[in-house]
Design a protein around this motif. Structure first.
Motif, short mmCIF file in Angstrom:
data_model
loop_
_atom_site.label_atom_id
_atom_site.label_comp_id
_atom_site.label_asym_id
_atom_site.label_seq_id
_atom_site.Cartn_x
_atom_site.Cartn_y
_atom_site.Cartn_z
N TYR A 59 -6.71 23.24 -35.09
CA TYR A 59 -7.24 23.76 -36.14
C TYR A 59 -7.57 25.07 -35.70
O TYR A 59 -7.37 26.42 -36.38
CB TYR A 59 -8.43 23.14 -36.90
CG TYR A 59 -9.25 24.21 -37.54
CD1 TYR A 59 -9.12 24.27 -38.89
CD2 TYR A 59 -10.39 24.79 -37.06
CE1 TYR A 59 -10.01 25.30 -39.76
CE2 TYR A 59 -11.21 25.73 -37.48
CZ TYR A 59 -10.97 25.79 -38.95
OH TYR A 59 -11.79 26.90 -39.58
N HIS B 1 -6.13 28.89 -36.98
CA HIS B 1 -7.53 29.77 -37.55
C HIS B 1 -6.94 31.29 -36.89
O HIS B 1 -7.12 32.38 -37.69
CB HIS B 1 -8.73 29.41 -37.33
CG HIS B 1 -9.81 30.35 -37.99
ND1 HIS B 1 -10.04 30.48 -39.09
CD2 HIS B 1 -10.46 31.08 -37.40
CE1 HIS B 1 -11.14 31.43 -39.24
NE2 HIS B 1 -11.24 31.74 -38.17
N LEU C 283 -5.95 29.03 -45.30
CA LEU C 283 -7.29 27.99 -45.38
C LEU C 283 -6.57 26.54 -45.75
O LEU C 283 -6.94 25.62 -45.36
CB LEU C 283 -8.26 28.37 -46.28
CG LEU C 283 -9.52 27.39 -46.18
CD1 LEU C 283 -9.90 27.48 -44.66
CD2 LEU C 283 -10.69 27.89 -47.15
N GLN D 110 -5.13 25.28 -42.74
CA GLN D 110 -6.13 24.92 -41.90
C GLN D 110 -6.81 23.68 -41.99
O GLN D 110 -7.04 22.86 -41.25
CB GLN D 110 -7.09 26.25 -41.61
CG GLN D 110 -6.46 27.45 -40.94
CD GLN D 110 -7.66 28.45 -41.21
OE1 GLN D 110 -8.82 28.25 -40.89
NE2 GLN D 110 -7.46 29.56 -41.66
#
Length: 199
Positions: A134, A138, A144, A147
């Motif tokens: 993750y 990121h 998002l 992610q």
């Protein structure tokens, strides 16, 4: 030794990258893998094992299996149930869901497969691969929606999307097949038997 061309390795390892329509997202997936491979000190992407104690299956094979299962599941959800999962999100998240193994598994392979892992900042089993994966996603700026589909252990993301659930279920399907074929046990049995080793 010459510096490995990680980007070329990633593109060759994962032909499923071509299923991502968004050019920027496709490039970000490659970039996350390049960072992970470089910081982990890997000589080749194919050297990363599926699990710390299952080396006969590579992480690449597993990631590809997860991606294929999720793509087919998404198509069934769309065609059979009328759902509308986002395929770019699913493919990118599947391809990235185990990128964190670049950091986590450096202590579980022969030293000759590695070239100067950055143990001070990244390479360690201290952080589970779904969390470090993750973080890599990121860092390179993937959306998002991607992610949030990467952490795949129970409870890591309290509100899961359709895409995240597809990644998680495809990961379980692939992992069960691998643990059964490699060790003759289910994923649940593997976790029960070996999770204390990783705690």
């Amino acid at each position: 030794m010459a510096d490995p061309d990680y980007a070329a390795q990633v593109r060759e390892a994962y032909p499923e990258l071509d299923r991502i329509e968004d050019d920027e997202l496709r490039a970000q997936v490659v970039e996350a893998w390049v960072l992970g491979l470089d910081r982990g000190g890997w000589q080749h992407i194919e050297d990363i094992p599926y699990a710390w104690n299952i080396h006969e299956v590579t992480n690449v094979e597993h990631v590809r299996g997860v991606t294929k299962i999720a793509i087919e599941s998404a198509e069934i959800q769309r065609d059979f149930h009328g759902a509308d999962p986002d395929l770019d999100t699913i493919v990118a998240a599947c391809l990235l869901h185990d990128v964190g193994k670049c950091y986590e598994y450096v202590d579980f392979v022969d030293a000759e497969l590695l070239d100067e892992p950055d143990r001070e900042h990244y390479a360690s089993e201290e952080i589970p691969h779904s969390i470090s994966g993750y973080a890599l996603a990121h860092e390179v700026g993937v959306p998002l929606s991607v992610q949030r589909a990467i952490p795949h252990f129970l409870g890591e993301v309290p509100k899961r999307t359709l895409e995240a659930e597809l990644v998680k279920s495809a990961n379980s399907a692939s992992s069960n097949a691998i643990t059964q074929s490699a060790m003759g046990i289910t994923l649940k049995e593997w976790v029960a038997q070996y999770s204390q080793t990783q705690e």
